[in-house]
Design an enzyme around this catalytic site. Structure first.
Site, mmCIF file in Angstrom:
data_model
loop_
_atom_site.group_PDB
_atom_site.id
_atom_site.type_symbol
_atom_site.label_atom_id
_atom_site.label_comp_id
_atom_site.label_asym_id
_atom_site.label_seq_id
_atom_site.Cartn_x
_atom_site.Cartn_y
_atom_site.Cartn_z
ATOM 1 N N CYS A 1 0.845 -1.191 0.000
ATOM 2 C CA CYS A 1 0.000 0.000 0.000
ATOM 3 C C CYS A 1 0.887 1.250 0.000
ATOM 4 C CB CYS A 1 -0.961 0.102 1.177
ATOM 5 S SG CYS A 1 -2.206 -1.168 1.176
ATOM 6 N N ARG B 1 4.126 -0.419 -4.509
ATOM 7 C CA ARG B 1 3.748 -0.899 -3.175
ATOM 8 C C ARG B 1 2.362 -1.546 -3.144
ATOM 9 N NH1 ARG B 1 6.877 1.148 0.893
ATOM 10 N NH2 ARG B 1 5.217 0.673 2.342
ATOM 11 N N TRP C 1 -2.932 -2.595 -1.821
ATOM 12 C CA TRP C 1 -2.669 -4.018 -1.933
ATOM 13 C C TRP C 1 -3.626 -4.649 -0.933
ATOM 14 C CZ3 TRP C 1 -1.016 -8.102 1.194
ATOM 15 C CH2 TRP C 1 -0.578 -9.236 0.502
ATOM 16 N N ASN D 1 -2.265 2.149 5.750
ATOM 17 C CA ASN D 1 -1.426 1.038 5.302
ATOM 18 C C ASN D 1 -1.175 0.160 6.515
ATOM 19 O OD1 ASN D 1 0.605 -0.646 4.337
ATOM 20 N ND2 ASN D 1 2.199 0.899 4.544
ATOM 21 N N GLY D 2 -1.503 -1.139 6.413
ATOM 22 C CA GLY D 2 -1.304 -2.023 7.552
ATOM 23 C C GLY D 2 -2.586 -2.756 7.869
ATOM 24 N N GLU E 1 16.295 -19.159 -4.487
ATOM 25 C CA GLU E 1 16.067 -17.768 -4.869
ATOM 26 C C GLU E 1 15.696 -17.678 -6.356
ATOM 27 O OE1 GLU E 1 15.306 -14.977 -4.163
ATOM 28 O OE2 GLU E 1 16.056 -13.660 -5.724
ATOM 29 N N LYS F 1 12.415 -15.863 -8.143
ATOM 30 C CA LYS F 1 12.446 -14.881 -9.252
ATOM 31 C C LYS F 1 11.555 -15.341 -10.397
ATOM 32 C CE LYS F 1 13.592 -12.114 -7.706
ATOM 33 N NZ LYS F 1 14.102 -12.104 -6.393
ATOM 34 N N GLU G 1 7.694 -15.299 -9.450
ATOM 35 C CA GLU G 1 6.982 -14.036 -9.256
ATOM 36 C C GLU G 1 6.794 -13.233 -10.524
ATOM 37 O OE1 GLU G 1 8.751 -11.550 -6.206
ATOM 38 O OE2 GLU G 1 10.756 -11.961 -6.918
ATOM 39 N N HIS H 1 15.393 -38.269 -3.851
ATOM 40 C CA HIS H 1 14.569 -38.668 -2.706
ATOM 41 C C HIS H 1 13.097 -38.306 -2.910
ATOM 42 C CE1 HIS H 1 18.166 -39.766 -0.527
ATOM 43 N NE2 HIS H 1 18.699 -38.592 -0.860
ATOM 44 N N LYS I 1 5.738 -4.562 -3.293
ATOM 45 C CA LYS I 1 7.063 -4.365 -2.697
ATOM 46 C C LYS I 1 6.863 -4.029 -1.225
ATOM 47 C CE LYS I 1 11.514 -3.607 -3.878
ATOM 48 N NZ LYS I 1 12.218 -4.806 -4.367
HETATM 49 C C1 F6R Z 1 11.256 -11.262 -3.971
HETATM 50 C C2 F6R Z 1 11.218 -10.228 -2.962
HETATM 51 C C3 F6R Z 1 10.658 -10.556 -1.624
HETATM 52 C C4 F6R Z 1 11.432 -9.795 -0.529
HETATM 53 C C5 F6R Z 1 10.777 -10.009 0.837
HETATM 54 C C6 F6R Z 1 11.532 -9.287 1.924
HETATM 55 O O1 F6R Z 1 11.866 -10.821 -5.128
HETATM 56 O O2 F6R Z 1 11.595 -9.127 -3.205
HETATM 57 O O3 F6R Z 1 10.665 -11.923 -1.378
HETATM 58 O O4 F6R Z 1 12.740 -10.249 -0.511
HETATM 59 O O5 F6R Z 1 9.470 -9.553 0.801
HETATM 60 O O6 F6R Z 1 11.609 -7.926 1.654
HETATM 61 P P1 F6R Z 1 12.707 -6.994 2.310
HETATM 62 O O7 F6R Z 1 14.010 -7.381 1.717
HETATM 63 O O8 F6R Z 1 12.289 -5.608 1.947
HETATM 64 O O9 F6R Z 1 12.660 -7.267 3.778
#
Ligand code: F6R
Length: 593
Positions: A2, A28, A77, A103-104, A471, A475, A478, A494, A588
């Site tokens: 948000c 966001r 969001w 936000n929250g 990781e 990527k 998402e 396994h 984000k």
């Molecule tokens: C994936 C991604 C998320 C963040 C996670 C933690 O590409 O960006 O998985 O890594 O939400 O976010 P931060 O690093 O801001 O604590």
């Protein structure tokens, strides 16, 4: 998670200024948006819509026809209540008496709502947020500020909240666990409130920080108060050194590719920072009775890489746990324990909660963060900034490699070999500089074209590159929406190997070290069952159907291995017509639990 933006000042197009600020915060949250304008004749007009704000040029005429000096806005969001216009913010009481953005999560909203309903309040949305508006209205006879404070005292949870009233020319804002920053242009007497600094960078670089449990009242001046005290709190104006270009896309079609390519420079910035910080962190780790790395999502995978780095380089056992799972390990925390929190935003609720709980036990906190002004940075004992500059694409890329670089440096410092670690990383940064060119991107696009229509893919790695396989899966999931899963290569046999059939793509991350024969043998097992092997490795091998070359980087192998996979994820997103900057269902900075 948000985005909030507000303007209060002499300009009479506050609504349009908020619209433009909100667009910069769209990363966001982007399922719906809304703006509320307080017109000079004691009336608040609201416009809200489902969908992205990026394509919107102007607000409706009823918001822009009259002069407006105060406006608040929100891009959402969704947490409580579906993605509908009714649930979009701003929320208000009848006749737009009180209008708020939030936000929250207001955790106790159900019981508060019941109470308010029995007092005659009618609700028009399914959100937790609307409850705040009614709570404020309920106490308006005590004055706007007191009503706002009372509402916040009754609410439980983490949030940032802004409120305006039809009859008052001011904005009230408060925070408890969610980010909110005030931008200030003293000469013009202009004030901005936003969830993140890039939103108002074009107007000012001067900021005032609102801390948790504090509120701010803005009209033609600005005053800060504690939520639980009557006295005014004095604040400093701080000038920040972010430039506007670094927060914009420039010539790139998306922030994600811009940020991937920036790794040429960001890595060097991470490496060439204050040595004292790194040495101090290493000393604290050496003396700690148990060190726990904590992070979420990608930052969590970086933390897992850290456990391997410390084991190999410093011969030190370090624990790792996701922020959201940390509660189960709290009993092991003692006042001599140490927590290393990893985060791009410094605002991730699960990581913040782990820190807060650990702090209660006297645990020392080192944070490795990108946003130096974040809550995490402000509550940590030692802050190691990664200096990656604003990261706006939802998928973390440049912050990831910088965080790994910092952990690598600390591990070398712990072993008393900081210079050796620095030399390795400087060489790696220069190799990445050579690697990141249009030909390399084109080569990765070719493999993306070959696999763009598949439904599932797998990634295998070993040792330092096992967390990188995890990781890589994040990527790919998402931004490409392909079902992708990462495994430790040795674990395939396994169970997961049952998923491989003719043509299933499998990325094998192969480092040029003692793990090489093992992971190659795992890749061969996949190939024997029809798998299509994409090797990410310094050397080609007959088992690879497609080879993506990376430098031979030793302990920096995780850094060089993830970059081509970031590019592959980006290219797949483009080919599958997804917006890589704003993947579905994500946002984000996850500021809710
Ligand atoms: C994936 C991604 C998320 C963040 C996670 C933690 O590409 O960006 O998985 O890594 O939400 O976010 P931060 O690093 O801001 O604590």
């Amino acid at each position: 998670m948000c985005g909030i933006f507000a303007y209060c000042g002499p300009k009479d197009n506050a609504g349009e200024l908020v619209l433009s600020g909100l667009k910069k915060l769209e990363y966001r949250g982007y399922d719906s948006w809304g703006v509320a304008c307080k017109n000079t004749d004691s009336e608040i007009t609201i416009e809200k819509h489902v969908g992205k704000i990026s394509g919107v040029d102007h607000l409706n005429k009823d918001l822009t026809d009259k002069p407006c000096h105060i406006a608040i806005g929100h891009s959402r969001w969704a947490t409580h209540g579906g993605v509908t216009e009714k649930n979009a913010h701003p929320h208000s009481t009848e006749g737009n008496e009180i209008v708020i953005v939030h936000n929250g999560i207001l955790e106790n909203y159900e019981e508060l709502k019941k109470e308010l309903e029995s007092n005659g309040h009618t609700f028009t949305s399914e959100t937790d947020t609307e409850v705040f508006a009614h709570l404020i209205q309920e106490n308006m006879s005590d004055g706007f500020e007191n009503a706002f404070k009372k509402a916040l005292k009754q609410g439980k949870g983490r949030y940032a909240l802004l409120a305006i009233s039809k009859d008052q020319s001011k904005i009230l804002a408060a925070r408890r666990g969610s980010p909110l920053i005030v931008g200030i242009n003293e000469d013009a007497k202009e004030y901005f409130i936003a969830s993140d600094i890039p939103a108002f960078l074009e107007h000012t670089k001067k900021v005032m920080y609102l801390d948790d449990e504090q509120m701010v009242s803005i009209n033609d001046g600005i005053k800060f108060f504690g939520l639980n005290t009557e006295e005014e709190v004095q604040k400093r104006i701080i000038e920040i050194d972010w430039d506007i270009e670094s927060a914009e896309k420039g010539d790139h079609p998306h922030f994600m590719i811009k940020e991937i390519l920036e790794q040429k420079e960001t890595l060097s910035r991470a490496i060439n920072q204050e040595e004292d910080n790194i040495l101090e962190a290493a000393e604290v780790i050496r003396n700690a009775y148990g060190t726990y790395i904590v992070g979420c999502g990608t930052a969590g995978k970086v933390g897992m890489v850290g456990t391997y780095l410390f084991s190999h380089i410093a011969k030190k056992h370090i624990n790792f746990m996701f922020g959201s799972e940390f509660g189960s390990f709290l009993p092991f925390m003692k006042d001599k324990s140490l927590m290393i929190a990893i985060s791009q935003s410094g605002e991730t609720a699960d990581t913040l909660e782990a820190i807060e709980e650990a702090k209660k036990k006297g645990v020392k906190i080192i944070s490795i963060v990108n946003v130096e002004t974040s809550t995490m940075a402000r509550i940590s004992d030692i802050v190691i900034p990664i200096k990656a500059g604003p990261e706006k694409a939802v998928a973390s890329t440049k912050a990831t490699t910088s965080q790994i670089a910092i952990l690598t440096l600390i591990a070398y410092a712990c072993a008393g070999k900081l210079a050796e670690g620095k030399k390795l990383l400087v060489e790696t940064a220069s190799q990445i500089n050579d690697m990141l060119n249009p030909r390399y991107e084109g080569y990765i696009r070719e493999v993306a074209e070959k696999i763009a229509d598949i439904e599932s893919m797998y990634i295998i790695g070993k040792d330092l590159n096992y967390p990188i396989a995890l990781e890589a899966a994040i990527k790919l999931q998402e931004v490409s929406y392909i079902h992708a899963e990462g495994f430790a290569g040795g674990e395939l046999k396994h169970g997961p190997i049952a998923l491989i059939s003719e043509g299933t793509p499998c990325i094998a991350i192969v480092a040029e070290d003692e793990t090489k024969p093992h992971i190659l043998s795992n890749a061969t097992e996949v190939k024997s069952r029809g798998g299509y092997i994409i090797g990410v490795a310094p050397e080609n091998n007959s088992v690879f159907d497609y080879w993506i070359k990376v430098p031979n980087a030793g302990m920096a192998s995780p850094i060089v291995s993830i970059i081509p996979i970031q590019i592959l994820a980006y290219e797949l997103a483009i080919l599958r017509k997804n917006n890589p900057d704003m993947p579905r269902n994500l946002a984000k900075s996850v500021t809710v639990k």
